[in-house]
Scaffold this motif. Structure first.
Motif, PDB file in Angstrom:
ATOM      1  N   ASN A   3       7.094  26.627  12.248  1.00 27.06           N
ATOM      2  CA  ASN A   3       8.031  26.295  11.168  1.00 27.06           C
ATOM      3  C   ASN A   3       8.474  27.584  10.456  1.00 27.06           C
ATOM      4  N   LEU A   4       9.468  27.438   9.578  1.00 23.17           N
ATOM      5  CA  LEU A   4      10.065  28.609   8.923  1.00 23.17           C
ATOM      6  C   LEU A   4       9.054  29.358   8.045  1.00 23.17           C
ATOM      7  N   ALA A   5       8.183  28.609   7.374  1.00 24.25           N
ATOM      8  CA  ALA A   5       7.188  29.244   6.500  1.00 24.25           C
ATOM      9  C   ALA A   5       6.280  30.171   7.310  1.00 24.25           C
ATOM     10  N   GLN A   6       5.922  29.726   8.511  1.00 22.12           N
ATOM     11  CA  GLN A   6       5.054  30.554   9.360  1.00 22.12           C
ATOM     12  C   GLN A   6       5.790  31.808   9.834  1.00 22.12           C
ATOM     13  N   VAL A   7       7.081  31.673  10.126  1.00 22.69           N
ATOM     14  CA  VAL A   7       7.879  32.835  10.542  1.00 22.69           C
ATOM     15  C   VAL A   7       7.917  33.855   9.402  1.00 22.69           C
ATOM     16  N   LYS A   8       8.194  33.360   8.170  1.00 28.70           N
ATOM     17  CA  LYS A   8       8.266  34.267   7.013  1.00 28.70           C
ATOM     18  C   LYS A   8       6.922  34.950   6.769  1.00 28.70           C
ATOM     19  N   GLU A   9       5.860  34.188   6.894  1.00 30.52           N
ATOM     20  CA  GLU A   9       4.513  34.734   6.685  1.00 30.52           C
ATOM     21  C   GLU A   9       4.242  35.860   7.683  1.00 30.52           C
ATOM     22  N   ASN A  10       4.618  35.634   8.927  1.00 36.92           N
ATOM     23  CA  ASN A  10       4.377  36.663   9.952  1.00 36.92           C
ATOM     24  C   ASN A  10       5.251  37.892   9.740  1.00 36.92           C
ATOM     25  N   ILE A  11       6.486  37.695   9.319  1.00 33.14           N
ATOM     26  CA  ILE A  11       7.370  38.840   9.041  1.00 33.14           C
ATOM     27  C   ILE A  11       6.792  39.671   7.901  1.00 33.14           C
ATOM     28  N   ASP A  12       6.209  39.001   6.905  1.00 27.62           N
ATOM     29  CA  ASP A  12       5.628  39.707   5.757  1.00 27.62           C
ATOM     30  C   ASP A  12       4.505  40.663   6.167  1.00 27.62           C
ATOM     31  N   THR A  13       3.838  40.344   7.276  1.00 25.01           N
ATOM     32  CA  THR A  13       2.735  41.228   7.690  1.00 25.01           C
ATOM     33  C   THR A  13       3.251  42.603   8.116  1.00 25.01           C
ATOM     34  N   PHE A  14       4.557  42.732   8.345  1.00 22.21           N
ATOM     35  CA  PHE A  14       5.113  44.024   8.775  1.00 22.21           C
ATOM     36  C   PHE A  14       5.756  44.807   7.630  1.00 22.21           C
ATOM     37  N   VAL A  15       5.617  44.301   6.402  1.00 22.47           N
ATOM     38  CA  VAL A  15       6.253  44.976   5.259  1.00 22.47           C
ATOM     39  C   VAL A  15       5.737  46.414   5.127  1.00 22.47           C
ATOM     40  N   ASN A  16       4.418  46.576   5.224  1.00 22.23           N
ATOM     41  CA  ASN A  16       3.844  47.935   5.131  1.00 22.23           C
ATOM     42  C   ASN A  16       3.394  48.425   6.511  1.00 22.23           C
ATOM     43  N   TYR A  17       4.202  48.149   7.499  1.00 25.57           N
ATOM     44  CA  TYR A  17       3.818  48.457   8.885  1.00 25.57           C
ATOM     45  C   TYR A  17       3.732  49.962   9.146  1.00 25.57           C
ATOM     46  N   ARG A  18       2.690  50.326   9.835  1.00 21.81           N
ATOM     47  CA  ARG A  18       2.627  51.674  10.425  1.00 21.81           C
ATOM     48  C   ARG A  18       1.865  51.538  11.733  1.00 21.81           C
ATOM     49  N   GLU A  19       2.162  52.403  12.666  1.00 23.64           N
ATOM     50  CA  GLU A  19       1.511  52.315  13.971  1.00 23.64           C
ATOM     51  C   GLU A  19       0.067  52.797  13.882  1.00 23.64           C
ATOM     52  N   PHE A  20      -0.803  52.253  14.720  1.00 24.13           N
ATOM     53  CA  PHE A  20      -2.166  52.762  14.851  1.00 24.13           C
ATOM     54  C   PHE A  20      -2.119  54.199  15.356  1.00 24.13           C
ATOM     55  N   THR A  21      -3.057  55.014  14.888  1.00 20.18           N
ATOM     56  CA  THR A  21      -3.239  56.309  15.536  1.00 20.18           C
ATOM     57  C   THR A  21      -3.927  56.035  16.874  1.00 20.18           C
ATOM     58  N   LYS A  22      -3.993  57.026  17.719  1.00 19.73           N
ATOM     59  CA  LYS A  22      -4.659  56.851  19.027  1.00 19.73           C
ATOM     60  C   LYS A  22      -6.120  56.452  18.822  1.00 19.73           C
ATOM     61  N   ASP A  23      -6.788  57.095  17.846  1.00 20.11           N
ATOM     62  CA  ASP A  23      -8.199  56.775  17.582  1.00 20.11           C
ATOM     63  C   ASP A  23      -8.361  55.335  17.115  1.00 20.11           C
ATOM     64  N   GLU A  24      -7.466  54.901  16.207  1.00 17.27           N
ATOM     65  CA  GLU A  24      -7.544  53.527  15.706  1.00 17.27           C
ATOM     66  C   GLU A  24      -7.303  52.525  16.830  1.00 17.27           C
ATOM     67  N   GLU A  25      -6.356  52.879  17.693  1.00 20.35           N
ATOM     68  CA  GLU A  25      -6.042  51.986  18.815  1.00 20.35           C
ATOM     69  C   GLU A  25      -7.259  51.845  19.735  1.00 20.35           C
ATOM     70  N   LYS A  26      -7.916  52.977  19.982  1.00 19.02           N
ATOM     71  CA  LYS A  26      -9.092  52.965  20.853  1.00 19.02           C
ATOM     72  C   LYS A  26     -10.210  52.144  20.206  1.00 19.02           C
ATOM     73  N   THR A  27     -10.402  52.337  18.908  1.00 19.59           N
ATOM     74  CA  THR A  27     -11.445  51.601  18.189  1.00 19.59           C
ATOM     75  C   THR A  27     -11.166  50.105  18.238  1.00 19.59           C
ATOM     76  N   ALA A  28      -9.910  49.726  17.986  1.00 20.14           N
ATOM     77  CA  ALA A  28      -9.543  48.301  18.004  1.00 20.14           C
ATOM     78  C   ALA A  28      -9.776  47.711  19.390  1.00 20.14           C
ATOM     79  N   HIS A  29      -9.438  48.467  20.415  1.00 25.89           N
ATOM     80  CA  HIS A  29      -9.618  48.012  21.789  1.00 25.89           C
ATOM     81  C   HIS A  29     -11.108  47.810  22.082  1.00 25.89           C
TER      82      HIS A  29
END
Ligand code: SF4
Ligand code: SF4
Length: 132
Positions: A3-29
């Motif tokens: 539904n639309l509320a879920q779309v808006k909620e998910n878009i909001d998660t990118f408001v302060n978006y920044r990419e993982f550093t390589k180390d963060e990506e490795k840790t998350a993996h």
């Protein structure tokens, strides 16, 4: 998203978006691999399933407790699992699921929720038996 509320909620998660550093990506993996190897349920606690469950089963809380139990090496992990599970409102526990399957349609992770709830319920009973 269903539904639309879920779309808006998910878009909001990118408001302060920044990419993982390589180390963060490795840790998350690495963390994801550890979690998967422990048999955890890949629930992200988005709560979309709660919007459609006619029985008000507390699905994300149940899966969260199960994952904590599976991932814990603490001596009191069994006790805490059973204690916290039984602290949930009785009507919202896994054994009250009527297996209607409505929740599955809302789960972005594609989880077979009623099947997993039955697995959690079985595990609770086994842990209780071992502790008695
Ligand atoms: S299958 Fe169980 S958890 Fe899922 S919507 Fe139906 S009653 Fe709720
Ligand atoms: S919809 Fe799926 S991922 Fe989201 S809380 Fe429910 S079980 Fe977890």
């Amino acid at each position: 998203m269903s539904n639309l509320a879920q779309v808006k909620e998910n878009i909001d998660t990118f408001v302060n978006y920044r990419e993982f550093t390589k180390d963060e990506e490795k840790t998350a993996h690495n963390i994801a691999q550890i979690i998967q190897s422990q048999g955890a349920i890949s629930c992200t606690a988005c709560k979309y399933c709660l919007e459609v469950c006619p029985r008000g089963i507390n699905i994300p809380a149940i899966f969260g407790l199960y994952n904590m139990y599976k991932g814990s090496s603490a001596k009191n992990a069994s006790f805490m699992f059973v204690y916290n599970y039984n602290a949930l409102e009785e009507s919202t526990r896994a054994d009250k699921c009527i297996k209607c399957g409505l929740c599955n349609k809302n789960c972005p992770q594609g989880l077979d929720i009623p099947k997993l709830l039955a697995e959690v319920e079985k595990t609770v009973k086994e842990v209780e038996k071992k502790m008695s």
